[in-house]
Design a protein around this motif. Structure first.
Motif, PDB file in Angstrom:
ATOM      1  N   VAL A   1       0.595  -1.372   0.774  1.00  0.00           N
ATOM      2  CA  VAL A   1       0.003   0.336   0.121  1.00  0.00           C
ATOM      3  C   VAL A   1       0.756   1.368  -0.017  1.00  0.00           C
ATOM      4  O   VAL A   1       1.908   1.518   0.715  1.00  0.00           O
ATOM      5  CB  VAL A   1      -0.971   0.086   1.169  1.00  0.00           C
TER       6      VAL A   1
ATOM      7  N   ALA B   1      -4.835   5.623   0.429  1.00  0.00           N
ATOM      8  CA  ALA B   1      -4.256   4.218   0.052  1.00  0.00           C
ATOM      9  C   ALA B   1      -4.580   3.755  -1.700  1.00  0.00           C
ATOM     10  O   ALA B   1      -5.487   3.879  -2.287  1.00  0.00           O
ATOM     11  CB  ALA B   1      -4.453   3.613   0.907  1.00  0.00           C
TER      12      ALA B   1
ATOM     13  N   ARG C   1      -5.606  -1.949  -3.005  1.00  0.00           N
ATOM     14  CA  ARG C   1      -7.269  -2.456  -3.683  1.00  0.00           C
ATOM     15  C   ARG C   1      -7.585  -3.102  -1.645  1.00  0.00           C
ATOM     16  O   ARG C   1      -8.014  -3.930  -1.954  1.00  0.00           O
ATOM     17  CB  ARG C   1      -7.583  -3.418  -4.827  1.00  0.00           C
ATOM     18  N   SER C   2      -6.037  -3.343  -1.294  1.00  0.00           N
ATOM     19  CA  SER C   2      -6.317  -4.314  -0.187  1.00  0.00           C
ATOM     20  C   SER C   2      -6.480  -3.750   0.909  1.00  0.00           C
ATOM     21  O   SER C   2      -6.288  -3.606   2.099  1.00  0.00           O
ATOM     22  CB  SER C   2      -5.110  -5.597  -0.372  1.00  0.00           C
ATOM     23  N   PHE C   3      -7.091  -2.276   1.016  1.00  0.00           N
ATOM     24  CA  PHE C   3      -6.784  -1.738   1.844  1.00  0.00           C
ATOM     25  C   PHE C   3      -7.568  -1.979   3.358  1.00  0.00           C
ATOM     26  O   PHE C   3      -6.375  -1.440   4.092  1.00  0.00           O
ATOM     27  CB  PHE C   3      -7.600  -0.052   1.810  1.00  0.00           C
ATOM     28  N   SER C   4      -8.823  -2.636   3.612  1.00  0.00           N
ATOM     29  CA  SER C   4      -9.264  -2.763   4.410  1.00  0.00           C
ATOM     30  C   SER C   4      -8.388  -3.834   5.123  1.00  0.00           C
ATOM     31  O   SER C   4      -9.162  -4.045   6.373  1.00  0.00           O
ATOM     32  CB  SER C   4     -10.614  -3.614   3.696  1.00  0.00           C
TER      33      SER C   4
ATOM     34  N   ARG D   1     -13.338   5.967   8.926  1.00  0.00           N
ATOM     35  CA  ARG D   1     -12.585   5.333   7.418  1.00  0.00           C
ATOM     36  C   ARG D   1     -13.387   5.054   6.792  1.00  0.00           C
ATOM     37  O   ARG D   1     -14.712   3.937   7.111  1.00  0.00           O
ATOM     38  CB  ARG D   1     -11.427   4.292   7.870  1.00  0.00           C
TER      39      ARG D   1
ATOM     40  N   ASN E   1     -13.485   2.325   3.747  1.00  0.00           N
ATOM     41  CA  ASN E   1     -12.784   0.860   3.316  1.00  0.00           C
ATOM     42  C   ASN E   1     -13.493   1.039   1.153  1.00  0.00           C
ATOM     43  O   ASN E   1     -12.470   1.051   0.692  1.00  0.00           O
ATOM     44  CB  ASN E   1     -13.515   0.051   3.695  1.00  0.00           C
TER      45      ASN E   1
ATOM     46  N   ASN F   1     -10.815   4.141  -0.199  1.00  0.00           N
ATOM     47  CA  ASN F   1      -9.763   3.820   0.355  1.00  0.00           C
ATOM     48  C   ASN F   1      -8.845   5.090   1.027  1.00  0.00           C
ATOM     49  O   ASN F   1      -8.232   5.418   0.627  1.00  0.00           O
ATOM     50  CB  ASN F   1      -8.870   3.349  -1.207  1.00  0.00           C
ATOM     51  N   THR F   2      -9.090   5.806   2.297  1.00  0.00           N
ATOM     52  CA  THR F   2      -9.175   6.661   2.367  1.00  0.00           C
ATOM     53  C   THR F   2      -9.860   6.205   4.268  1.00  0.00           C
ATOM     54  O   THR F   2     -10.615   5.969   4.226  1.00  0.00           O
ATOM     55  CB  THR F   2      -9.768   8.114   1.736  1.00  0.00           C
TER      56      THR F   2
END
Length: 125
Positions: free
Chosen positions: A2, A24, A27-30, A72, A74, A77-78
């Motif tokens: 990330v 971020a 795609r795997s931000f969560s 957040r 998700n 992505n922020t």
């Protein structure tokens, strides 16, 4: 891995509000717990707050409790840091951090996986 890009810093009067954003690229931000830290001139970096992967758990430093809120989104992505009732003592460069090991690791603040570039916040009196 990330990558984090921060924005929203600036100059604000004491008592005012400001919202910082940390976007971020992954795609795997969560999967990541997120945190905010700050470093004032001449001082060491200090923990501000953290939020777990789902947004269900948050922890804050005593100095900002009741004034700052981490959230957040998700889907975007922020992660955000809403800062209210700002004081001159809040003046610092604010950094976003991410770590897949969880929010307890973020609270510890040591050897975190990813850091943003920082965004400066100046609170005038």
């Amino acid at each position: 891995q990330v990558q984090l890009v921060e924005s929203g810093g600036g100059l604000v009067q004491a008592g005012g509000s400001l919202r910082l954003s940390c976007a971020a690229s992954a795609r795997s931000f969560s999967r990541y717990a997120m945190g905010w830290f700050r470093q004032a001139p001449g001082k060491e970096r200090e923990f501000v707050g953290t939020i777990n992967w789902s947004g269900m758990i948050t922890y804050y430093a005593d100095s900002v409790k009741g004034r700052f809120t981490i959230s957040r989104d998700n889907a975007k992505n922020t992660v955000y840091l809403q800062m209210n009732s700002l004081k001159p003592e809040d003046t610092a460069v604010y950094y976003c951090a991410a770590d897949s090991r969880g929010y307890r690791t973020v609270v510890a603040g040591r050897s975190l996986e990813v850091w943003g570039q920082g965004t400066p916040v100046t609170v005038s009196s």
